[in-house]
Write a protein that holds these residues in place. Structure first.
Motif, PDB file in Angstrom:
ATOM      1  N   SER A 356       0.835  -1.207   0.000  1.00  0.00           N
ATOM      2  CA  SER A 356       0.000   0.000   0.000  1.00  0.00           C
ATOM      3  C   SER A 356       0.868   1.254   0.000  1.00  0.00           C
ATOM      4  N   ARG A 357       1.930   1.196   0.818  1.00  0.00           N
ATOM      5  CA  ARG A 357       2.800   2.356   0.939  1.00  0.00           C
ATOM      6  C   ARG A 357       3.466   2.679  -0.414  1.00  0.00           C
ATOM      7  N   ALA A 358       3.830   1.637  -1.123  1.00  0.00           N
ATOM      8  CA  ALA A 358       4.545   1.843  -2.389  1.00  0.00           C
ATOM      9  C   ALA A 358       3.669   2.491  -3.465  1.00  0.00           C
ATOM     10  N   VAL A 359       2.354   2.391  -3.310  1.00  0.00           N
ATOM     11  CA  VAL A 359       1.480   3.011  -4.315  1.00  0.00           C
ATOM     12  C   VAL A 359       0.870   4.323  -3.821  1.00  0.00           C
ATOM     13  N   SER A 360       1.373   4.812  -2.688  1.00  0.00           N
ATOM     14  CA  SER A 360       0.757   6.032  -2.144  1.00  0.00           C
ATOM     15  C   SER A 360       1.042   7.250  -3.017  1.00  0.00           C
TER      16      SER A 360
END
Ligand SMILES: Nc1ncnc2c1ncn2[C@@H]1O[C@H](COP(=O)(O)OP(=O)(O)OP(=O)(O)O)[C@@H](O)[C@H]1O
Ligand SMILES: [Mg+2]
Length: 399
Positions: A356-360
């Motif tokens: 999730s963090r990588a697509v923020s």
């Protein structure tokens, strides 16, 4: 050929099918006009792109001016300070309406400038302070400054024989939370001295607005939220027939039915299709628009719509496109007409094979551009009706 009366992308000549919403607005204006008091809690209309929020607000502004209000308009944008802009607009509105003149104008301008500095930018620390402050304690400086300014502006208008001040805030979903908190707090305090404040504030934003405002201030939910729906058949018909009738041009019943079928009550499509049918018919006074004209106009209307989708798709980076494609692939069928299906953020990331963090980053950029919006806890959706389907097609074509 008569000049085309349809307005894809602009405020319509005839605002069709919005009688209930206009009556809510008129009640508020009437209350300020009759009693010189604040018109109740903030009134906010919410709907996806192209349903007619701005058009409704512009009509409200026109009516307010007709009823002796001084009006100010501000549109929020992501990461841009709202309050200093709002203060400047109010300041300017009073000058233009000649509520402040001569020496008074100089003093007013100085007051406006001072408040403008007190409320921001950027307002980030201020907001934290505001949301922590218990409702009973003395209001934090920016709240008090904004409150005083709105009070002064509204009473000045009234003293000059006007009805009061009407404030319109468009794109409210994009307001920074601290700014929204200050605005809500100021309005809340003004409501405590309702009879001293001849003021009404009406806003509009995407469907995420209620959630955003409720997060901004605990009492955000005291706002009156009204969802704007698609137009029903009568509204759609009025949107098509009325602008033409005023020019002495009529619509064949089958032509109306053909447009209604394609537009399904979505105001932007109605304007596009009507505009294209008019171009195909090239009518003069006394002429009739037929189903054949609608058919002939269809490719041009579809091309325009496609161009709008395409502009959004092409302006996106490869990563943003991947994100959108994953969203479209995750999405089921549209549940609510005019509203795109909501998709879980975590499912989008999983489908992209990332955390999730990588697509923020792409997600935040798409939020900033107003292409997607939050849709409840952990969910996202496209703001533009029909965009899910468009993205699916693009992704399938490997574009
Ligand atoms: N009640 C209506 N009757 C006729 N046409 C309308 C009506 N409401 C909106 N339209 C038309 O629909 C289109 C979109 O309207 P508008 O810009 O007000 O929508 P919006 O909800 O503010 O969209 P956005 O979220 O993109 O700002 C415009 O072309 C406008 O002319
Ligand atoms: Mg708008």
């Amino acid at each position: 050929m008569l000049t085309n009366p349809y307005t894809p992308g602009q405020v319509p000549r005839i605002l069709a099918g919005r009688a209930p919403e206009l009556s809510l607005i008129r009640d508020r204006l009437a209350r300020v006009e009759a009693y010189g008091e604040l018109s109740g809690p903030l009134l906010v209309f919410h709907a996806p792109r192209g349903i007619g929020k701005t058009s409704l607000l512009r009509e409200a502004q026109r009516e307010a001016e007709e009823h002796g209000f001084v009006t100010a308009w501000v549109a929020c944008a992501r990461r841009q300070p709202l309050l200093s802009e709002l203060v400047d607009r109010v300041g300017h509105a009073l000058e233009v309406a000649e509520v402040v003149t001569g020496r008074g104008a100089g003093g007013w301008r100085a007051q406006v400038q001072k408040v403008s500095l007190q409320v921001g930018p950027p307002g980030v620390q201020i907001g934290a302070e505001v949301s922590r402050a218990p409702e009973t304690s003395r209001p934090p400086a920016p709240v008090a400054a904004l409150e005083d300014l709105l009070h002064d502006a509204a009473t000045k208008v009234r003293k000059r024989g006007g009805s009061g001040l009407a404030l319109f805030v468009d794109e409210l979903h994009a307001a920074m939370r601290p700014d929204a908190a200050v605005l809500l707090n100021a309005l809340q305090n003004l409501d405590g001295r309702r009879e001293d404040n001849p003021l009404t504030v009406i806003g509009a934003g995407l469907p995420s607005t209620p959630e955003e405002l409720t997060k901004a201030a605990t009492f955000g939910e005291r706002t009156s939220f009204v969802g704007l729906r698609l137009l029903d058949d009568r509204g759609s018909k009025q949107a098509l027939v009325e602008p033409a009738r005023l020019l002495g041009v009529s619509w064949d019943d089958r032509a109306v039915a053909a447009v209604e079928r394609s537009a399904r009550g979505y105001p932007y499509f109605l304007q596009l299709l009507a505009h294209a049918a008019w171009q195909a018919a090239r009518p003069d006074e006394g002429h009739k628009i037929t189903a054949a004209h609608v058919r002939k106009g269809l490719p041009a209307a579809e091309e325009q719509l496609e161009a709008m989708y395409r502009a959004r798709w092409r302006a996106a980076t490869a990563l943003e496109q991947d994100f959108m494609a994953a969203m479209a692939a995750e999405a089921g069928a549209t549940t609510e007409p005019g509203e795109e299906p909501a998709v879980a953020r975590s499912a989008v990331a999983t489908r992209m094979g990332r955390t999730s963090r990588a697509v923020s980053m792409p997600r935040d950029r798409l939020l900033d551009k107003g292409i997607v919006e939050p849709a409840g806890h952990g969910l996202l959706r496209f703001t533009l009706p029909g965009f899910t389907e468009y993205v699916r097609t693009q992704a399938a074509a490997g574009a």
